[in-house]
Design a protein around this motif. Structure first.
Motif, short mmCIF file in Angstrom:
data_model
loop_
_atom_site.label_atom_id
_atom_site.label_comp_id
_atom_site.label_asym_id
_atom_site.label_seq_id
_atom_site.Cartn_x
_atom_site.Cartn_y
_atom_site.Cartn_z
N THR A 45 20.45 8.41 -9.89
CA THR A 45 19.87 9.03 -11.10
C THR A 45 20.74 10.16 -11.63
OG1 THR A 45 17.89 8.91 -9.71
CG2 THR A 45 17.59 9.73 -11.98
N THR A 46 21.07 11.09 -10.75
CA THR A 46 21.77 12.31 -11.16
C THR A 46 23.17 11.97 -11.68
OG1 THR A 46 20.59 13.30 -9.32
CG2 THR A 46 22.29 14.65 -10.35
N SER A 133 19.72 7.08 1.90
CA SER A 133 19.78 8.27 1.06
C SER A 133 18.38 8.90 0.92
CB SER A 133 20.34 7.89 -0.32
OG SER A 133 20.45 9.03 -1.13
N LYS A 253 26.73 12.05 0.58
CA LYS A 253 27.96 11.30 0.90
C LYS A 253 28.50 10.56 -0.30
CE LYS A 253 28.12 10.26 5.80
NZ LYS A 253 28.15 9.14 6.77
P1 A3P Z 1 23.77 9.80 -0.83
O1 A3P Z 1 22.55 10.42 -0.25
O2 A3P Z 1 24.01 8.42 -0.27
O3 A3P Z 1 24.98 10.65 -0.74
P2 A3P Z 1 19.58 10.36 -7.07
O4 A3P Z 1 20.35 11.16 -8.05
O5 A3P Z 1 18.96 9.13 -7.63
O6 A3P Z 1 18.64 11.22 -6.30
O7 A3P Z 1 20.65 9.77 -6.02
C1 A3P Z 1 21.35 10.63 -5.15
C2 A3P Z 1 22.42 9.81 -4.47
O8 A3P Z 1 23.47 9.55 -5.42
C3 A3P Z 1 23.06 10.56 -3.31
O9 A3P Z 1 23.50 9.55 -2.40
C4 A3P Z 1 24.22 11.24 -4.03
O10 A3P Z 1 25.25 11.67 -3.17
C5 A3P Z 1 24.68 10.10 -4.92
N1 A3P Z 1 25.53 10.56 -6.02
C6 A3P Z 1 25.27 11.54 -6.92
N2 A3P Z 1 26.34 11.71 -7.74
C7 A3P Z 1 27.29 10.82 -7.36
C8 A3P Z 1 28.61 10.53 -7.79
N3 A3P Z 1 29.16 11.21 -8.80
N4 A3P Z 1 29.29 9.56 -7.16
C9 A3P Z 1 28.74 8.88 -6.14
N5 A3P Z 1 27.48 9.12 -5.67
C10 A3P Z 1 26.76 10.09 -6.26
#
Ligand code: A3P
Length: 290
Positions: A45-46, A133, A253
């Protein structure tokens, strides 16, 4: 802080505060210019939010950094008494076009989004990495139910009893409707494999046209390392009573295949067998490695 218990809304387990405010969430009517990003929690999402926000601001990181804190993109269903003010009140105080985030499964997305033909971007991540995650996130997010031990968490994930419900129903629900409702359906693994290609797809979906230089800049600003160090992207502005960063960082990660560090071979086989049953009716091209 307190971890909210889960209460079912139309068969989907949601944090009690969402259930308490359900009638006003369901009644929310967006503007046709509003854009929705929908995901199962922890699918990326982020990352996609950051990409979209930069695309909408022509790659201007400063504008994005001046956005309201502690949350940049309002979170549709997170409402009082959640300690982070990011739900309906926040959305209503903004002028359209607004960029809104939700983890709701498709059948719980307020109908106005479909009636007004709002653009919707969905991000999906393979089940195993998504669950890993989520497991770490549920430990550090002190508003989510306690994840308990890993073995039990795997069972809860398969049964669909975690917060926001079944991953399987979530990814299938949006997949089934993607063409009819003009949803841009993205995969986390595709973004890792080729961020430029996926950023260009998002740009086209949003009817934007930006130069190669700006796209290069956005690729850099939305890389894992740069986002990890950006306080407007790494959630370090969230109060520590909500996110306990001593347990896990939000940007943990950011890899495809971290599940191999968590599943035993027996767990993996059991999970795969159950996956084949739950996903038998729909062929969604998920990848657990790239
Ligand atoms: P991990 O816990 O596997 O590291 P959300 O935003 O939906 O909560 O998802 C968070 C997950 O997306 C986390 O995974 C985070 O590290 C990963 N994430 C966020 N930004 C990222 C990026 N720029 N590249 C790769 N993974 C990313």
């Amino acid at each position: 802080f307190y971890r909210f218990p889960l209460v079912e809304v139309r068969g989907v387990p949601l944090m009690s505060l969402i259930a308490q405010n359900w009638s006003s969430i369901w009644a929310f009517c967006p503007d046709p210019s509003d854009l929705l990003i929908a995901t199962y929690p922890k699918a990326g999402t982020t990352w996609v939010q950051e990409i979209v926000d930069l695309l909408l601001h022509s790659g201007d990181a400063e504008i994005c950094r001046r956005a309201p804190t502690p949350v940049r993109i309002p979170f549709l269903e997170i409402t009082s008494p959640h300690p982070v003010p990011s739900g309906l009140d926040f959305i209503k105080a903004m002028k359209p076009p607004r960029f809104i985030k939700t983890h709701l499964p498709i059948q719980l997305v307020p109908e106005g989004f479909w009636e007004n033909k709002c653009k919707v971007i969905y991000v999906a991540r393979n089940a195993k990495d998504n669950m890993v995650s989520y497991y770490h996130f549920d430990q550090m997010n002190l508003t989510q139910p306690d994840p308990g031990p890993w073995e039990e968490y795997v069972q809860k994930f398969m049964k669909g009893t975690l917060s926001w419900g079944s991953w399987y129903d979530h990814v299938k629900g949006y997949w089934k409707e993607r063409e009819k409702r003009n949803i841009l359906y993205l995969f986390y693994e595709d973004m890792k494999e080729n961020p430029r290609r996926e950023i260009l797809r998002i740009m086209q979906y949003l009817d934007l046209s930006l130069s190669d230089d700006i796209i290069d800049k956005i690729i850099n600003l939305t890389s894992f390392q740069v986002m990890k160090d950006n306080p407007m992207a790494n959630y370090s502005t969230i109060p520590k009573e909500v996110f306990d960063f001593s347990i896990s960082p939000f940007m943990r990660k950011g890899e495809v295949g971290d599940w191999t560090n968590h599943f035993t071979p027996t767990q993996s086989q059991m999970f795969d067998e159950d996956y084949a049953r739950q996903m038998a009716d729909m062929n969604i091209p998920f990848r657990t490695s790239i």
